[in-house]
Design a protein around this motif. Structure first.
Motif, mmCIF file in Angstrom:
data_model
loop_
_atom_site.group_PDB
_atom_site.id
_atom_site.type_symbol
_atom_site.label_atom_id
_atom_site.label_comp_id
_atom_site.label_asym_id
_atom_site.label_seq_id
_atom_site.Cartn_x
_atom_site.Cartn_y
_atom_site.Cartn_z
ATOM 1 N N GLY A 24 0.955 -1.253 0.132
ATOM 2 C CA GLY A 24 0.575 0.387 -0.486
ATOM 3 C C GLY A 24 1.138 1.274 0.041
ATOM 4 N N LEU A 25 2.105 0.822 -0.502
ATOM 5 C CA LEU A 25 3.288 2.585 -0.294
ATOM 6 C C LEU A 25 2.918 3.248 -1.822
ATOM 7 C CD1 LEU A 25 6.471 0.997 1.025
ATOM 8 C CD2 LEU A 25 4.404 1.644 2.596
ATOM 9 N N LEU A 26 2.219 2.322 -2.511
ATOM 10 C CA LEU A 26 2.073 2.567 -3.673
ATOM 11 C C LEU A 26 0.570 2.530 -4.582
ATOM 12 C CD1 LEU A 26 4.158 4.433 -6.059
ATOM 13 C CD2 LEU A 26 4.445 1.749 -7.042
ATOM 14 N N ALA A 27 0.105 3.432 -5.015
ATOM 15 C CA ALA A 27 -1.282 3.091 -5.572
ATOM 16 C C ALA A 27 -1.142 2.323 -6.507
ATOM 17 C CB ALA A 27 -2.120 4.520 -5.554
ATOM 18 N N PRO A 28 -2.699 1.758 -6.230
ATOM 19 C CA PRO A 28 -2.790 1.002 -7.530
ATOM 20 C C PRO A 28 -2.529 1.791 -9.789
ATOM 21 C CG PRO A 28 -4.533 0.290 -6.311
ATOM 22 C CD PRO A 28 -4.155 1.145 -5.304
ATOM 23 N N GLY A 29 -2.593 0.522 -10.150
ATOM 24 C CA GLY A 29 -2.226 1.521 -11.325
ATOM 25 C C GLY A 29 -3.647 1.318 -11.895
ATOM 26 N N LEU A 68 2.371 7.932 4.060
ATOM 27 C CA LEU A 68 2.195 8.065 3.161
ATOM 28 C C LEU A 68 0.866 8.381 3.176
ATOM 29 C CD1 LEU A 68 4.737 6.733 0.982
ATOM 30 C CD2 LEU A 68 4.304 8.706 1.710
ATOM 31 N N GLY A 69 0.503 8.065 4.316
ATOM 32 C CA GLY A 69 -1.326 7.533 5.162
ATOM 33 C C GLY A 69 -1.466 9.384 5.396
ATOM 34 N N HIS A 70 -0.311 9.633 5.751
ATOM 35 C CA HIS A 70 -0.656 11.016 6.284
ATOM 36 C C HIS A 70 -0.891 11.684 4.830
ATOM 37 C CE1 HIS A 70 -1.421 10.481 10.631
ATOM 38 N NE2 HIS A 70 -0.052 10.137 10.475
ATOM 39 N N VAL A 71 0.250 11.726 3.728
ATOM 40 C CA VAL A 71 0.286 12.440 3.006
ATOM 41 C C VAL A 71 -0.775 12.770 2.107
ATOM 42 C CG1 VAL A 71 1.287 12.800 0.878
ATOM 43 C CG2 VAL A 71 3.076 12.844 2.910
ATOM 44 N N ASP A 72 -1.606 11.801 2.266
ATOM 45 C CA ASP A 72 -2.366 11.229 1.397
ATOM 46 C C ASP A 72 -4.501 11.487 2.027
ATOM 47 O OD1 ASP A 72 -0.853 10.420 -0.745
ATOM 48 O OD2 ASP A 72 -0.760 8.223 0.250
ATOM 49 N N ASP A 73 -3.967 12.110 2.822
ATOM 50 C CA ASP A 73 -5.224 11.850 4.185
ATOM 51 C C ASP A 73 -6.140 13.813 3.085
ATOM 52 O OD1 ASP A 73 -7.708 12.584 5.745
ATOM 53 O OD2 ASP A 73 -5.846 11.800 7.132
ATOM 54 N N ASP A 74 -6.367 13.347 2.690
ATOM 55 C CA ASP A 74 -7.273 14.920 2.237
ATOM 56 C C ASP A 74 -8.217 15.868 2.915
ATOM 57 O OD1 ASP A 74 -5.950 14.538 -0.677
ATOM 58 O OD2 ASP A 74 -7.784 13.338 -1.430
ATOM 59 N N SER A 75 -8.460 14.668 4.238
ATOM 60 C CA SER A 75 -9.509 15.147 5.220
ATOM 61 C C SER A 75 -8.782 16.553 6.116
ATOM 62 C CB SER A 75 -10.340 14.274 6.339
ATOM 63 O OG SER A 75 -8.798 13.670 6.547
ATOM 64 N N LEU A 76 -7.594 16.043 5.949
ATOM 65 C CA LEU A 76 -6.732 17.020 7.676
ATOM 66 C C LEU A 76 -5.991 18.450 6.525
ATOM 67 C CD1 LEU A 76 -4.273 14.822 8.921
ATOM 68 C CD2 LEU A 76 -6.636 15.208 9.127
ATOM 69 N N GLY A 77 -5.978 19.535 7.232
ATOM 70 C CA GLY A 77 -5.847 21.186 6.830
ATOM 71 C C GLY A 77 -4.256 20.508 6.304
ATOM 72 N N ARG A 78 -4.205 21.527 5.615
ATOM 73 C CA ARG A 78 -2.342 21.306 5.389
ATOM 74 C C ARG A 78 -1.709 21.441 6.586
ATOM 75 N NH1 ARG A 78 -0.346 25.884 1.407
ATOM 76 N NH2 ARG A 78 -1.654 25.065 -0.408
ATOM 77 N N THR A 79 -2.156 22.368 6.992
ATOM 78 C CA THR A 79 -0.897 22.213 8.769
ATOM 79 C C THR A 79 -1.326 20.861 9.505
ATOM 80 O OG1 THR A 79 -1.208 24.786 9.109
ATOM 81 C CG2 THR A 79 -0.765 23.226 10.566
ATOM 82 N N ILE A 80 -2.279 20.693 9.422
ATOM 83 C CA ILE A 80 -2.067 19.185 10.699
ATOM 84 C C ILE A 80 -1.544 18.297 9.803
ATOM 85 C CG2 ILE A 80 -3.789 17.725 11.507
ATOM 86 C CD1 ILE A 80 -3.361 20.842 12.845
ATOM 87 N N ARG A 81 -2.014 18.261 8.668
ATOM 88 C CA ARG A 81 -1.674 17.212 7.542
ATOM 89 C C ARG A 81 -0.301 16.655 7.040
ATOM 90 N NH1 ARG A 81 -3.371 16.897 1.066
ATOM 91 N NH2 ARG A 81 -3.225 15.141 0.328
ATOM 92 N N LEU A 82 0.336 18.121 7.155
ATOM 93 C CA LEU A 82 2.096 17.853 7.149
ATOM 94 C C LEU A 82 2.667 17.882 8.032
ATOM 95 C CD1 LEU A 82 4.585 19.022 6.082
ATOM 96 C CD2 LEU A 82 3.304 21.682 6.283
ATOM 97 N N GLY A 83 2.065 18.421 9.509
ATOM 98 C CA GLY A 83 2.468 17.745 10.677
ATOM 99 C C GLY A 83 2.782 16.311 10.748
ATOM 100 N N THR A 183 7.046 17.245 -0.849
ATOM 101 C CA THR A 183 7.741 17.947 -0.658
ATOM 102 C C THR A 183 8.505 18.052 0.160
ATOM 103 O OG1 THR A 183 6.929 18.344 -3.418
ATOM 104 C CG2 THR A 183 8.705 20.003 -1.910
ATOM 105 N N ALA A 184 7.699 18.834 0.992
ATOM 106 C CA ALA A 184 7.749 18.817 2.406
ATOM 107 C C ALA A 184 8.343 17.604 3.074
ATOM 108 C CB ALA A 184 6.626 19.495 3.797
ATOM 109 N N VAL A 185 8.180 16.399 2.821
ATOM 110 C CA VAL A 185 8.539 15.127 3.652
ATOM 111 C C VAL A 185 9.852 14.848 3.043
ATOM 112 C CG1 VAL A 185 8.214 13.162 3.863
ATOM 113 C CG2 VAL A 185 6.294 14.376 4.314
ATOM 114 N N ALA A 186 9.214 14.992 1.991
ATOM 115 C CA ALA A 186 10.980 15.047 1.068
ATOM 116 C C ALA A 186 12.329 16.219 1.210
ATOM 117 C CB ALA A 186 10.723 15.204 -0.153
ATOM 118 N N ALA A 187 12.141 16.667 1.903
ATOM 119 C CA ALA A 187 12.744 18.405 2.110
ATOM 120 C C ALA A 187 13.492 18.216 3.450
ATOM 121 C CB ALA A 187 11.900 19.883 2.295
#
Length: 214
Positions: A24-29, A68-83, A183-187
């Motif tokens: 589940g690290l990579l989404a299905p094609g 990555l689960g948090h990265v993909d969670d569209d229900s969170l606002g940007r600050t909380i999602r990034l944090g 990008t923030a995670v990679a940074a």
């Protein structure tokens, strides 16, 4: 692109990509036939991030999956999602509240945050891994006899604020919300070693200027 092309462009073996898909690290094609799927640039970008987290960050698969689960969670606002994504990375242990050096370090850190007006950082101080790491580092310095007080910490904090502004300026150049969080995670994983290396190079340069090479 087919799996073989994704493997060729990323440099990741097809068997490894299949493992990331199963975990589940990579989404299905996009399914093309019963046995083949089509992959796009988003898969390639995510695959490169996964490899950086494994090879550079030395993170286990379970941790990467949580991040990555948090990265993909569209229900969170940007600050909380990034944090949430960044806090899922390996962090320092909880400081010992009974340790005199820890209590002194907490006081100095609070003074710095108050002086800078970092109210959000103060509000997150009880849960922020970065706050915890800073307190532990300052406490360790104090035990060694290096009194890193608020006055000494303040100019460093101001420099880091400027670095943070540049970090987020770059993050905001990414076209989608998911890419910004990625990008923030990679940074966090890749740029921090760059800053550390630049700091050491600057120390070497300043040392040579002050003391020469004798």
């Amino acid at each position: 692109m087919r799996l073989s092309e994704l493997s060729e462009q990323s440099g990741v073996p097809a068997a490894t990509i299949k493992y990331y898909l199963r975990e589940g690290l990579l989404a299905p094609g996009r399914r093309v036939t019963a046995t083949t799927s089509d992959y796009d640039e988003e898969h390639l970008r995510r695959l490169r991030l996964i490899r950086a987290m494994i090879q550079v960050g030395r993170l286990p698969v379970a941790t990467i999956k949580e991040v990555l689960g948090h990265v993909d969670d569209d229900s969170l606002g940007r600050t909380i999602r990034l944090g949430a994504a960044l806090w899922a990375l390996p962090q320092s242990p909880e400081p010992d509240e009974d340790d005199e050096s820890v209590r002194a370090a907490q006081h100095e850190v609070e003074q710095v945050l108050s002086t800078l007006g970092w109210t959000n950082a103060e509000a997150l101080s009880t849960i922020s891994p970065a706050h915890r790491s800073l307190v532990l580092a300052v406490a360790a310095l104090r035990r060694l006899g290096y009194t890193w007080d608020a006055e000494l910490l303040l100019p460093y904090a101001e420099l880091m604020h400027q670095a943070a502004i540049r970090d987020l300026d770059y993050v905001e150049t990414q076209p989608t919300e998911r890419e910004r969080i990625e990008t923030a995670v990679a940074a966090t994983i890749l740029v921090e070693p760059v800053l550390k290396a630049l700091h050491r190079l600057a120390q070497e340069e300043e040392s040579a200027r002050r003391y020469g090479f004798e």
